[in-house]
Design a protein around this motif. Structure first.
Motif, short mmCIF file in Angstrom:
data_model
loop_
_atom_site.label_atom_id
_atom_site.label_comp_id
_atom_site.label_asym_id
_atom_site.label_seq_id
_atom_site.Cartn_x
_atom_site.Cartn_y
_atom_site.Cartn_z
N ASP A 7 7.55 5.55 -30.98
CA ASP A 7 7.59 4.78 -32.21
C ASP A 7 8.80 5.20 -33.05
N GLN A 8 8.99 4.53 -34.18
CA GLN A 8 10.16 4.79 -35.02
C GLN A 8 10.20 6.21 -35.54
N ILE A 9 9.06 6.77 -35.86
CA ILE A 9 9.03 8.14 -36.37
C ILE A 9 9.46 9.12 -35.28
N ASP A 10 8.96 8.92 -34.05
CA ASP A 10 9.38 9.77 -32.93
C ASP A 10 10.90 9.68 -32.73
N GLN A 11 11.43 8.48 -32.81
CA GLN A 11 12.86 8.29 -32.63
C GLN A 11 13.65 8.96 -33.75
N ARG A 12 13.14 8.92 -34.95
CA ARG A 12 13.81 9.61 -36.07
C ARG A 12 13.75 11.12 -35.88
N VAL A 32 11.17 12.83 -42.29
CA VAL A 32 10.47 11.71 -41.64
C VAL A 32 9.16 11.33 -42.35
N LEU A 33 8.91 11.97 -43.49
CA LEU A 33 7.76 11.65 -44.34
C LEU A 33 6.41 11.85 -43.64
N LEU A 34 6.28 12.99 -42.98
CA LEU A 34 5.02 13.39 -42.35
C LEU A 34 4.70 14.81 -42.77
N SER A 35 3.51 15.29 -42.44
CA SER A 35 3.18 16.69 -42.68
C SER A 35 3.85 17.55 -41.61
N ARG A 36 4.02 18.82 -41.93
CA ARG A 36 4.62 19.76 -40.98
C ARG A 36 3.80 19.82 -39.69
N ASN A 37 2.49 19.82 -39.79
CA ASN A 37 1.63 19.88 -38.62
C ASN A 37 1.78 18.62 -37.76
N ALA A 38 1.88 17.45 -38.39
CA ALA A 38 2.05 16.20 -37.64
C ALA A 38 3.38 16.21 -36.88
N GLY A 147 23.52 12.52 -26.74
CA GLY A 147 22.64 12.91 -25.65
C GLY A 147 22.15 11.67 -24.95
N PRO A 148 21.40 11.85 -23.87
CA PRO A 148 20.84 10.70 -23.15
C PRO A 148 19.97 9.86 -24.08
N GLY A 149 20.16 8.55 -24.06
CA GLY A 149 19.33 7.65 -24.84
C GLY A 149 19.75 7.50 -26.29
N ASP A 150 20.85 8.13 -26.71
CA ASP A 150 21.28 8.04 -28.10
C ASP A 150 21.98 6.74 -28.43
N ALA A 151 22.18 5.85 -27.49
CA ALA A 151 22.88 4.59 -27.75
C ALA A 151 22.13 3.77 -28.80
N ARG A 152 20.79 3.81 -28.77
CA ARG A 152 20.02 3.08 -29.78
C ARG A 152 20.31 3.61 -31.17
N ALA A 153 20.42 4.94 -31.31
CA ALA A 153 20.70 5.52 -32.62
C ALA A 153 22.08 5.10 -33.10
N ALA A 154 23.04 5.04 -32.19
CA ALA A 154 24.40 4.67 -32.57
C ALA A 154 24.50 3.21 -33.00
N SER A 155 23.63 2.38 -32.45
CA SER A 155 23.68 0.95 -32.78
C SER A 155 22.99 0.64 -34.11
N GLY A 156 22.38 1.64 -34.69
CA GLY A 156 21.75 1.45 -35.99
C GLY A 156 20.28 1.06 -35.92
N SER A 157 19.66 1.09 -34.76
CA SER A 157 18.27 0.66 -34.67
C SER A 157 17.30 1.75 -35.12
N ILE A 158 17.78 2.96 -35.29
CA ILE A 158 16.93 4.03 -35.80
C ILE A 158 17.34 4.29 -37.24
N SER A 159 16.43 4.15 -38.16
CA SER A 159 16.77 4.40 -39.56
C SER A 159 16.43 5.84 -39.90
N SER A 160 17.31 6.47 -40.66
CA SER A 160 17.09 7.87 -41.02
C SER A 160 16.60 7.99 -42.42
#
Length: 160
Positions: A7-12, A32-38, A147-160
């Motif tokens: 999901d988007q949070i995992d990708q972030r 990523v707006l989650l708890s430390r444990n999450a 790294g492997p699979g970072d192309a999605r991040a470079a294209s802007g599909s992952i919001s930080s």
């Protein structure tokens, strides 16, 4: 593994850890707006599933990355040349080994602490039984490093 199932949070989380793998769970949780444990649970799950396959230390003086080189390797026998790949696996500075089409057989990327170490590795590879020739290209500058699979991040599909 296919990053589409994250999901988007995992990708972030992956994007942030790619920038700084030593980031604390608390700092990452804030980003990523989650708890430390999450965050800890998600990281452990991604490690188990193979999305996170390791953490890397780049040794050397501050501001100086490793010396990188590409070696194009020609083997005597492309079909039965697995002995060459077995030796390459044993060299820790070999970070990539792809079987490629074209004139040469293998594209090998080496990241070492010094130019002298790259030369030692080149000599070791050239001496492997089954290697007929090598061509080496040194990295002069590096502008994009993902790294492997970072192309999605470079294209802007992952919001930080």
């Amino acid at each position: 593994m296919d990053r589409v199932s994250l999901d988007q949070i995992d990708q972030r989380i992956l994007a942030e850890l790619t920038k700084n793998a030593r980031m604390s769970h608390a700092e990452l949780a804030t980003k990523v707006l989650l708890s430390r444990n999450a965050v800890r649970q998600r990281i452990e799950r991604m490690e188990r599933q193979g999305y996170i396959q390791g953490y890397t230390i780049v040794a050397g003086p501050p501001g100086q990355g490793p010396v990188s080189a590409f070696l194009m390797v020609y083997r005597k026998d492309r079909v039965r040349g697995s002995d060459v790949i077995t030796v390459l696996r044993s060299i820790p500075e070999v970070v990539l080994c792809d079987v490629v089409s074209g004139d040469f057989d293998l594209l090998v990327r080496v990241e070492a602490r010094s130019l002298e170490r790259v030369q030692e590795i080149w000599e070791q590879i050239a001496a492997i039984p089954g290697v007929t020739d090598t061509v080496t290209a040194m990295t002069l500058s590096s502008y994009i490093r993902r790294g492997p699979g970072d192309a999605r991040a470079a294209s802007g599909s992952i919001s930080s």
